[in-house]
Design an enzyme around this catalytic site. Structure first.
Site, PDB file in Angstrom:
ATOM      1  N   GLU A 292      61.287  57.213 -13.923  1.00 56.48           N
ATOM      2  CA  GLU A 292      60.516  58.431 -13.630  1.00 56.48           C
ATOM      3  C   GLU A 292      59.034  58.125 -13.406  1.00 56.48           C
ATOM      4  OE1 GLU A 292      61.327  61.364 -12.767  1.00 56.48           O
ATOM      5  OE2 GLU A 292      63.459  61.015 -12.996  1.00 56.48           O
TER       6      GLU A 292
ATOM      7  N   CYS B 145      70.985  79.825   1.800  1.00 54.53           N
ATOM      8  CA  CYS B 145      69.536  79.584   1.793  1.00 54.53           C
ATOM      9  C   CYS B 145      68.855  80.647   2.650  1.00 54.53           C
ATOM     10  CB  CYS B 145      69.251  78.191   2.343  1.00 54.53           C
ATOM     11  SG  CYS B 145      67.502  77.899   2.697  1.00 54.53           S
TER      12      CYS B 145
ATOM     13  N   THR C 111      56.097  57.855  -5.236  1.00 60.25           N
ATOM     14  CA  THR C 111      56.508  56.595  -4.611  1.00 60.25           C
ATOM     15  C   THR C 111      57.953  56.714  -4.117  1.00 60.25           C
ATOM     16  OG1 THR C 111      55.059  55.456  -6.157  1.00 60.25           O
ATOM     17  CG2 THR C 111      56.612  54.088  -4.973  1.00 60.25           C
TER      18      THR C 111
ATOM     19  N   TRP D  94      69.086  54.188 -11.433  1.00 59.30           N
ATOM     20  CA  TRP D  94      68.769  55.079 -12.556  1.00 59.30           C
ATOM     21  C   TRP D  94      69.746  56.260 -12.627  1.00 59.30           C
ATOM     22  CZ3 TRP D  94      65.329  53.271  -8.951  1.00 59.30           C
ATOM     23  CH2 TRP D  94      65.109  54.074  -7.839  1.00 59.30           C
TER      24      TRP D  94
ATOM     25  N   TYR E 242      57.291  68.276 -15.542  1.00 59.19           N
ATOM     26  CA  TYR E 242      58.409  67.754 -14.768  1.00 59.19           C
ATOM     27  C   TYR E 242      59.051  66.555 -15.468  1.00 59.19           C
ATOM     28  CZ  TYR E 242      61.019  64.668 -11.913  1.00 59.19           C
ATOM     29  OH  TYR E 242      62.018  63.826 -11.522  1.00 59.19           O
TER      30      TYR E 242
ATOM     31  N   ASP F 100      60.053  68.983  -9.450  1.00 58.30           N
ATOM     32  CA  ASP F 100      59.045  68.130  -8.808  1.00 58.30           C
ATOM     33  C   ASP F 100      58.760  68.702  -7.414  1.00 58.30           C
ATOM     34  OD1 ASP F 100      61.233  67.438  -7.310  1.00 58.30           O
ATOM     35  OD2 ASP F 100      61.036  65.280  -7.590  1.00 58.30           O
TER      36      ASP F 100
HETATM   37  S1  SF4 Z   1      68.998  75.341   4.962  1.00 63.74           S
HETATM   38 FE1  SF4 Z   1      67.080  74.425   5.682  1.00 63.74          FE
HETATM   39  S2  SF4 Z   1      65.459  75.316   4.418  1.00 63.74           S
HETATM   40 FE2  SF4 Z   1      67.425  75.724   3.404  1.00 63.74          FE
HETATM   41  S3  SF4 Z   1      67.679  74.068   1.928  1.00 63.74           S
HETATM   42 FE3  SF4 Z   1      68.728  73.464   3.823  1.00 63.74          FE
HETATM   43  S4  SF4 Z   1      67.227  72.280   5.021  1.00 63.74           S
HETATM   44 FE4  SF4 Z   1      66.108  73.423   3.413  1.00 63.74          FE
END
Ligand code: SF4
Length: 224
Positions: A43, A214, A49, A30, A126, A144
């Site tokens: 989707e 992050c 699933t 897809w 979504y 999602d």
């Molecule tokens: S650094 Fe860790 S918490 Fe952040 S997106 Fe990657 S796997 Fe997820």
């Protein structure tokens, strides 16, 4: 929603994520198509699933019902039988009703506007965003459970409570590249990261391509 309020680490997050996805994104059937009917089928099947389970069903289903008109014209019992083993059978009934609504009300063309998609059977926020993005390359967010998890960990690690979903949709919209094709890749990439690296079971921060962008990953020491 102002782009000025985008978090400082958002551009790096986007850049790293897209680069990783170009190199490591799975080649899924897809992802090779923009056919709106095929995207809708994928989707519906992918809701709750695993990808590996869906792949075989997806190919067989499209062989059996090669067009939305063919699906709309099929008896409900046959559609239910084609879904046998995939579970959550309400999805099959909704997909069948959706096909009939698209043939009846939209001349057989799956709508591209998320607001119109939302009025179709079995389509929530979504799925409306996903079909608009994945079939029509519209720059629309699609959040999602995988995407929600990644965005929460990367941008709102301390946030909980009833306001969280709205916040995540807002963040997804802010992060989304403006060009439809790049937005397609971005939406696919966040899902891919949530499915393979930043999973519900474990956040593999040690090997994560967006770790430096992050908020959770920056705090983790060593392997995630
Ligand atoms: S650094 Fe860790 S918490 Fe952040 S997106 Fe990657 S796997 Fe997820």
């Amino acid at each position: 929603m102002s782009r000025k309020s985008i978090p400082d680490h958002a551009p790096e997050f986007r850049r790293r994520l897209l680069r990783w996805f170009r190199r490591h994104g799975r080649d899924l059937p897809w992802r090779r198509t923009r056919d709106p009917y095929h995207i809708v089928v994928s989707e519906f099947m992918l809701q709750q699933t695993q990808v590996t389970r869906v792949e075989g069903y997806y190919a067989r289903f499209l062989e059996q019902y090669p067009s939305i008109e063919a699906l709309a014209a099929a008896p409900a019992s046959a559609v239910r039988e084609s879904w046998d083993g995939l579970g959550y059978y309400r999805r099959a009934a909704n997909l069948h009703r959706l096909a009939q609504a698209v043939v009846r009300e939209h001349a057989g063309v799956v709508p591209s506007d998320p607001a119109v998609l939302l009025r179709l059977p079995g389509v929530g926020r979504y799925t409306a965003g996903a079909v608009a993005s994945f079939a029509y390359e519209r720059a629309t967010p699609a959040v999602d459970t995988n995407v929600a998890r990644v965005l929460r960990r990367a941008f709102h690690p301390g946030l909980r409570g009833p306001g969280l979903p709205a916040r995540l949709w807002e963040t997804a919209a802010r992060l989304l590249p403006r060009g439809g094709r790049t937005a397609w890749a971005f939406n696919q990439a966040v899902m891919e990261l949530g499915a393979t690296v930043c999973t519900a079971r474990v956040a593999r921060c040690g090997g994560c391509p967006v770790r430096s962008a992050c908020l959770t990953g920056r705090r983790v020491k060593g392997e995630g």
